[in-house]
Design a protein around this motif. Structure first.
Motif, mmCIF file in Angstrom:
data_model
loop_
_atom_site.group_PDB
_atom_site.id
_atom_site.type_symbol
_atom_site.label_atom_id
_atom_site.label_comp_id
_atom_site.label_asym_id
_atom_site.label_seq_id
_atom_site.Cartn_x
_atom_site.Cartn_y
_atom_site.Cartn_z
ATOM 1 N N GLU A 230 4.561 2.259 -3.934
ATOM 2 C CA GLU A 230 3.115 2.313 -3.707
ATOM 3 C C GLU A 230 2.813 2.486 -2.223
ATOM 4 O OE1 GLU A 230 -0.805 2.424 -3.712
ATOM 5 O OE2 GLU A 230 0.586 2.734 -5.367
ATOM 6 N N ARG A 233 3.510 5.957 -1.110
ATOM 7 C CA ARG A 233 2.485 6.858 -1.617
ATOM 8 C C ARG A 233 1.240 6.776 -0.730
ATOM 9 N NH1 ARG A 233 -1.598 7.412 -3.799
ATOM 10 N NH2 ARG A 233 -2.056 5.182 -3.920
ATOM 11 N N ALA A 234 0.857 5.547 -0.427
ATOM 12 C CA ALA A 234 -0.321 5.333 0.414
ATOM 13 C C ALA A 234 -0.112 5.953 1.791
ATOM 14 C CB ALA A 234 -0.604 3.844 0.542
ATOM 15 N N HIS A 235 1.099 5.793 2.284
ATOM 16 C CA HIS A 235 1.427 6.339 3.602
ATOM 17 C C HIS A 235 1.253 7.851 3.627
ATOM 18 C CE1 HIS A 235 3.496 6.839 7.401
ATOM 19 N NE2 HIS A 235 4.362 7.658 6.844
ATOM 20 N N ARG A 236 1.794 8.493 2.605
ATOM 21 C CA ARG A 236 1.684 9.960 2.534
ATOM 22 C C ARG A 236 0.222 10.372 2.416
ATOM 23 N NH1 ARG A 236 6.993 11.915 0.610
ATOM 24 N NH2 ARG A 236 6.091 13.739 -0.348
ATOM 25 N N GLU A 237 -0.481 9.609 1.599
ATOM 26 C CA GLU A 237 -1.908 9.879 1.415
ATOM 27 C C GLU A 237 -2.630 9.825 2.759
ATOM 28 O OE1 GLU A 237 -4.682 11.149 -1.161
ATOM 29 O OE2 GLU A 237 -2.646 10.500 -1.718
ATOM 30 N N SER A 238 -2.352 8.762 3.489
ATOM 31 C CA SER A 238 -3.059 8.574 4.764
ATOM 32 C C SER A 238 -2.676 9.662 5.759
ATOM 33 C CB SER A 238 -2.740 7.195 5.339
ATOM 34 O OG SER A 238 -1.500 7.216 6.014
ATOM 35 N N ARG A 240 -1.957 12.698 4.964
ATOM 36 C CA ARG A 240 -2.673 13.896 4.582
ATOM 37 C C ARG A 240 -4.135 13.822 5.034
ATOM 38 N NH1 ARG A 240 -1.918 15.693 -1.366
ATOM 39 N NH2 ARG A 240 -1.602 13.462 -1.329
ATOM 40 N N SER A 241 -4.778 12.701 4.722
ATOM 41 C CA SER A 241 -6.195 12.589 5.104
ATOM 42 C C SER A 241 -6.316 12.603 6.624
ATOM 43 C CB SER A 241 -6.786 11.305 4.526
ATOM 44 O OG SER A 241 -6.331 10.181 5.244
ATOM 45 N N ASN A 244 -6.387 16.090 7.581
ATOM 46 C CA ASN A 244 -7.667 16.684 7.240
ATOM 47 C C ASN A 244 -8.727 16.327 8.276
ATOM 48 O OD1 ASN A 244 -6.604 17.870 5.048
ATOM 49 N ND2 ASN A 244 -7.304 16.319 3.576
#
Lengths: 250, 250
Positions: A230, A233-238, A240-241, A244
């Motif tokens: 988890e 996953r959060a790390h990758r998400e952050s 990416r954002s 952006n």
DNA sequence: AAAGGACTAATTGTCTAATATTTACCCCTG
DNA sequence: CAGGGGTAAATATTAGACAATTAGTCCTTT
């Protein structure tokens, strides 16, 4: 047909590597022995020094020898360790050839077995070691690095107790990769876990109860794995954002 | 105390290695891309060609690049494979840091899981592949090498089907080591096994029955492991008595 | 005596420059 | 248009020199 075999085209340095490696494996050189100096090898093999050096470097990279400069320097044969295995694993992760979930699936598979074996082979000395670790683990920590160090130790020692060096190598490699991931993803991961996270496992091992040890380890591995997955996953998400945002700002 | 950290002393070539490796991992170079020629790298890094060559050789040894001589030659980035993992394992075996029984213990642990996962993910295409293998396996063989090749194939394909690349890498490495052992110990080992040895496993996988597949694989791994262990024991025994005979004769 | 400094020898580390080898490609000839 | 020979580009290998590192010795100074 197929009468002629292709000419085997090997680099000079590779032949040198191979010969020296064979000598080491066959015991002509043992750990601690010093190989001849580069200039002497040069004469023995009748090749240039560059070739010798490339060969020695290759042997160094695969963990067979170690080279020191200076007066008592030279190339020394060393015990083959699990280091290379670990770095091969780490490379595979860095190159994204293996994912975190895949790794933890394997951990859940093998670590319970390690705990089981450890419980079957527990000795007074091992018991003492494990108790020391528990104590260290449950005392307040100084730095974060120490904390990570402390909390991997239980796994390391159990792997050593279990008596299967293959499993030991795997566990140690997995722990090293895990450490890399933690460093990359979130340095606070481990601290978020309760200090006594390994106590049930260690107690079952010390009590010599294989099934309980395995089950405790399985639960721990599953839980820890889920948290790590988890977190990553959060790390990758952050990440990416983050990119952006950068784009929308720039 | 402990205020000063030791000066890290790295070789020039190691820094070059590290920089190039990072570029590859970060995606500045992708598989198939050609690195600049040695002489150009020389200018970019401002070091001698020897240093560049040592760096490239190190990268080659760890499986990141491949070098070709000739007109369209040069250093090309390649996909990182499991090769290095396998050879690290093989080295450990050759150096007797891991024994055959230890390896088979791990095989018995992980291969059933591989079979289980494969059964859970079976597709028509995979089914076809597996059926082909079964057919090949049960038809008469030409050479011994082919026989070994054929009989490892089932394990390889199951590992590919299982969907966990870590497990896949482990199984493939284990198979490679096993092959080495067979070659060293007794080239006839595999032929002594019934031709249809993998049928129960494959059938359970194709039928999509995870538990049955795992159990069939477990039985197979246990049985095969015992045979191999016994065979290797006998081999070592014969080697020893061979030496003794030599001594008593000479 | 002890501490520190200078010298020495052994060894690996690095650089430069030249030559050998390999290989794809182009061109030319029969 | 097929085969052979030349050419260019790249790595492979060699040779020789010099730099850097390091342990030991010996000598001086305090």
């Amino acid at each position: 047909m197929k009468k002629f075999k292709p000419i085997r085209q090997t680099r000079v340095s590779e032949e040198v590597t191979e010969q020296i490696k064979q000598c080491i494996l066959l015991g002509d050189f043992n750990a601690g022995d010093k190989l001849p100096a580069e200039r002497e090898l040069m004469e023995q093999f009748q090749v240039s020094r560059v070739a010798i050096r490339e060969a020695l470097r290759a042997l160094e990279n695969s963990g067979f020898v170690s080279t020191r400069q200076g007066a008592t320097g030279g190339t020394y044969v060393i015990e083959l360790s699990f280091e290379n295995l670990s770095s091969a694993f780490i490379d595979l992760f860095l190159a994204e050839k293996i994912s975190i979930p895949e790794m933890f699936h394997v951990r859940v598979l093998i670590e319970p077995e390690v705990a089981r074996l450890a419980a079957m082979r527990i000795t007074p000395e091992s018991t003492e070691k494990l108790l020391e670790i528990l104590e260290k683990e449950e005392s307040p920590v100084n730095s974060l690095a120490d904390d990570i160090e402390t909390k991997t130790m239980a796994h390391f020692v159990l792997a050593e107790i279990c008596g299967n060096r293959f499993l030991e190598a795997l566990v140690k490699s997995l722990m090293r990769v895990t450490k890399k991931v933690i460093e990359a993803v979130n340095p606070n991961t481990l601290s978020m876990h309760p200090a006594g996270m390994h106590r049930p496992i260690v107690e079952a091992v010390i009590a010599g109860k294989p099934d309980e040890a395995a089950e405790a380890m399985r639960r721990h591995a599953l839980e820890f794995g889920e948290v790590m997955i988890e977190m990553e996953r959060a790390h990758r998400e952050s990440l990416r954002s983050g990119f952006n945002m950068k784009n929308s700002v720039g």
